[in-house]
Design a protein around this motif. Sequence first.
Motif, PDB file in Angstrom:
ATOM      1  N   ASN A 195       0.812  -1.221   0.000  1.00 23.65           N
ATOM      2  CA  ASN A 195       0.000   0.000   0.000  1.00 23.65           C
ATOM      3  C   ASN A 195       0.844   1.269   0.000  1.00 23.65           C
ATOM      4  O   ASN A 195       0.306   2.365   0.134  1.00 23.65           O
ATOM      5  CB  ASN A 195      -0.933   0.004   1.216  1.00 23.65           C
ATOM      6  CG  ASN A 195      -1.862  -1.197   1.212  1.00 23.65           C
ATOM      7  OD1 ASN A 195      -2.353  -1.604   0.168  1.00 23.65           O
ATOM      8  ND2 ASN A 195      -2.094  -1.768   2.391  1.00 23.65           N
ATOM      9  N   HIS A 196       2.166   1.126  -0.051  1.00 20.96           N
ATOM     10  CA  HIS A 196       3.065   2.286  -0.016  1.00 20.96           C
ATOM     11  C   HIS A 196       4.125   2.111  -1.104  1.00 20.96           C
ATOM     12  O   HIS A 196       4.836   1.107  -1.128  1.00 20.96           O
ATOM     13  CB  HIS A 196       3.750   2.418   1.348  1.00 20.96           C
ATOM     14  CG  HIS A 196       2.782   2.554   2.484  1.00 20.96           C
ATOM     15  ND1 HIS A 196       2.104   1.483   3.030  1.00 20.96           N
ATOM     16  CD2 HIS A 196       2.389   3.659   3.185  1.00 20.96           C
ATOM     17  CE1 HIS A 196       1.335   1.901   4.016  1.00 20.96           C
ATOM     18  NE2 HIS A 196       1.473   3.208   4.133  1.00 20.96           N
ATOM     19  N   LYS A 197       4.184   3.068  -1.979  1.00 14.10           N
ATOM     20  CA  LYS A 197       5.213   3.003  -3.022  1.00 14.10           C
ATOM     21  C   LYS A 197       6.593   3.229  -2.424  1.00 14.10           C
ATOM     22  O   LYS A 197       7.544   2.534  -2.754  1.00 14.10           O
ATOM     23  CB  LYS A 197       4.930   4.058  -4.092  1.00 14.10           C
ATOM     24  CG  LYS A 197       5.873   3.994  -5.279  1.00 14.10           C
ATOM     25  CD  LYS A 197       5.468   4.991  -6.345  1.00 14.10           C
ATOM     26  CE  LYS A 197       6.442   4.900  -7.523  1.00 14.10           C
ATOM     27  NZ  LYS A 197       6.086   5.859  -8.583  1.00 14.10           N
ATOM     28  N   ARG A 198       6.687   4.210  -1.542  1.00 10.46           N
ATOM     29  CA  ARG A 198       7.931   4.506  -0.822  1.00 10.46           C
ATOM     30  C   ARG A 198       7.567   4.833   0.612  1.00 10.46           C
ATOM     31  O   ARG A 198       6.555   5.498   0.846  1.00 10.46           O
ATOM     32  CB  ARG A 198       8.669   5.707  -1.463  1.00 10.46           C
ATOM     33  CG  ARG A 198       9.213   5.424  -2.860  1.00 10.46           C
ATOM     34  CD  ARG A 198       9.554   6.711  -3.581  1.00 10.46           C
ATOM     35  NE  ARG A 198      10.583   7.474  -2.909  1.00 10.46           N
ATOM     36  CZ  ARG A 198      11.897   7.320  -3.096  1.00 10.46           C
ATOM     37  NH1 ARG A 198      12.332   6.417  -3.955  1.00 10.46           N
ATOM     38  NH2 ARG A 198      12.773   8.057  -2.448  1.00 10.46           N
ATOM     39  N   PHE A 199       8.377   4.420   1.557  1.00 11.51           N
ATOM     40  CA  PHE A 199       8.070   4.728   2.951  1.00 11.51           C
ATOM     41  C   PHE A 199       9.357   4.825   3.763  1.00 11.51           C
ATOM     42  O   PHE A 199      10.420   4.364   3.339  1.00 11.51           O
ATOM     43  CB  PHE A 199       7.117   3.686   3.561  1.00 11.51           C
ATOM     44  CG  PHE A 199       7.679   2.291   3.544  1.00 11.51           C
ATOM     45  CD1 PHE A 199       8.378   1.783   4.630  1.00 11.51           C
ATOM     46  CD2 PHE A 199       7.466   1.476   2.444  1.00 11.51           C
ATOM     47  CE1 PHE A 199       8.866   0.499   4.608  1.00 11.51           C
ATOM     48  CE2 PHE A 199       7.961   0.182   2.425  1.00 11.51           C
ATOM     49  CZ  PHE A 199       8.660  -0.310   3.512  1.00 11.51           C
ATOM     50  N   SER A 200       9.238   5.440   4.935  1.00  7.14           N
ATOM     51  CA  SER A 200      10.390   5.702   5.798  1.00  7.14           C
ATOM     52  C   SER A 200      10.734   4.464   6.624  1.00  7.14           C
ATOM     53  O   SER A 200       9.869   3.831   7.226  1.00  7.14           O
ATOM     54  CB  SER A 200      10.102   6.880   6.730  1.00  7.14           C
ATOM     55  OG  SER A 200      11.071   6.966   7.744  1.00  7.14           O
ATOM     56  N   PHE A 201      11.999   4.125   6.639  1.00  7.73           N
ATOM     57  CA  PHE A 201      12.499   3.017   7.446  1.00  7.73           C
ATOM     58  C   PHE A 201      12.298   3.314   8.938  1.00  7.73           C
ATOM     59  O   PHE A 201      11.890   2.452   9.722  1.00  7.73           O
ATOM     60  CB  PHE A 201      13.983   2.796   7.120  1.00  7.73           C
ATOM     61  CG  PHE A 201      14.626   1.715   7.934  1.00  7.73           C
ATOM     62  CD1 PHE A 201      14.058   0.448   8.029  1.00  7.73           C
ATOM     63  CD2 PHE A 201      15.812   1.966   8.604  1.00  7.73           C
ATOM     64  CE1 PHE A 201      14.658  -0.545   8.768  1.00  7.73           C
ATOM     65  CE2 PHE A 201      16.418   0.976   9.365  1.00  7.73           C
ATOM     66  CZ  PHE A 201      15.829  -0.289   9.445  1.00  7.73           C
ATOM     67  N   LYS A 202      12.540   4.551   9.321  1.00 11.72           N
ATOM     68  CA  LYS A 202      12.408   4.938  10.727  1.00 11.72           C
ATOM     69  C   LYS A 202      10.944   4.841  11.179  1.00 11.72           C
ATOM     70  O   LYS A 202      10.640   4.318  12.256  1.00 11.72           O
ATOM     71  CB  LYS A 202      12.938   6.354  10.938  1.00 11.72           C
ATOM     72  CG  LYS A 202      12.872   6.819  12.388  1.00 11.72           C
ATOM     73  CD  LYS A 202      13.378   8.248  12.540  1.00 11.72           C
ATOM     74  CE  LYS A 202      14.862   8.331  12.212  1.00 11.72           C
ATOM     75  NZ  LYS A 202      15.392   9.701  12.481  1.00 11.72           N
ATOM     76  N   LYS A 203      10.018   5.325  10.334  1.00 12.15           N
ATOM     77  CA  LYS A 203       8.599   5.290  10.715  1.00 12.15           C
ATOM     78  C   LYS A 203       8.090   3.856  10.819  1.00 12.15           C
ATOM     79  O   LYS A 203       7.227   3.545  11.640  1.00 12.15           O
ATOM     80  CB  LYS A 203       7.773   6.075   9.709  1.00 12.15           C
ATOM     81  CG  LYS A 203       7.993   7.580   9.786  1.00 12.15           C
ATOM     82  CD  LYS A 203       7.101   8.318   8.802  1.00 12.15           C
ATOM     83  CE  LYS A 203       7.305   9.838   8.914  1.00 12.15           C
ATOM     84  NZ  LYS A 203       6.455  10.578   7.963  1.00 12.15           N
ATOM     85  N   LEU A 204       8.616   2.987   9.976  1.00 12.15           N
ATOM     86  CA  LEU A 204       8.215   1.583  10.052  1.00 12.15           C
ATOM     87  C   LEU A 204       8.612   0.981  11.394  1.00 12.15           C
ATOM     88  O   LEU A 204       7.831   0.257  12.022  1.00 12.15           O
ATOM     89  CB  LEU A 204       8.855   0.791   8.907  1.00 12.15           C
ATOM     90  CG  LEU A 204       8.600  -0.718   8.918  1.00 12.15           C
ATOM     91  CD1 LEU A 204       7.117  -1.019   8.720  1.00 12.15           C
ATOM     92  CD2 LEU A 204       9.434  -1.413   7.848  1.00 12.15           C
ATOM     93  N   LEU A 205       9.822   1.309  11.869  1.00 13.55           N
ATOM     94  CA  LEU A 205      10.273   0.781  13.150  1.00 13.55           C
ATOM     95  C   LEU A 205       9.484   1.391  14.310  1.00 13.55           C
ATOM     96  O   LEU A 205       9.232   0.723  15.314  1.00 13.55           O
ATOM     97  CB  LEU A 205      11.775   1.035  13.336  1.00 13.55           C
ATOM     98  CG  LEU A 205      12.718   0.303  12.368  1.00 13.55           C
ATOM     99  CD1 LEU A 205      14.160   0.645  12.681  1.00 13.55           C
ATOM    100  CD2 LEU A 205      12.510  -1.203  12.419  1.00 13.55           C
TER     101      LEU A 205
END
Length: 249
Positions: A195-205
């Motif tokens: 559902n996300h083309k690009r996303f933040s590694f930090k926000k995922l954690l």
Amino acid sequence: MSLSVRLEVFEGPLDLLLYLIEKSKIDIYDIPIVTITKQYMDYIEGMKTEDMNVMSEFLVMAATLLDIKCKMLLPKEVNEEGEEEDPRAELVQKLLEYKMYQYMALELRDRQVDASKSWYKAPMLPKEVADYQYPIDYKDLIGDLNLAKLHEIFKSIMKRQADKIDPIRSHFGKIEKDEINLEEKQNYIEGYIKNHKRFSFKKLLEKQGSKMEVIVTFIAILEMIKQGTISIEQEDTFADITITSSLVA
């Protein structure tokens, strides 16, 4: 005078000549051709062999010795540089080369004997490990990023998680171990990135609820990088890492 030797002792005419020279203690660079020729001829006259190939080799050397003997009786020839040529020079060169080969053969035999006394332990690695090859080039995959940068981000997220207080688990008298499956976490990440083309590694954690989830998520990300499922990039040295997935339609 005949020589009390047997043919089997010598491997050829050069071997016989070296034997005669060393037996008589003659300087190989100044061979008395008359004496050596006489001893050589005495030997081949006593040879008893029906092998014409062997006999022909010794006869060719006998003819060579007689030719050198005749040249020694004639005035010496002079080469283009004005130096006298020694008719024995070519024979001496052949004898020296043959002697060198003999020494080399003895050295190789000694090394073979020494090697036979050495024992080596067979490799203990399983065949699967020995045959394993890395499927991808990690340097090309992550570009200018390295583990040090990923580790710094990981430490900052872990510190933030340590400062959090779980409102539910804080009331427990005993903290139970989180059972988080790596494969399930990887499936969760794959579902998230669809559902996300690009996303933040930090926000995922930051979306993870516990330290264990952060750790497993971090490991899952590394595994997906290894598999080539996702790629990561960073614009600046201290900027956030952006994850791009090949699973996005």
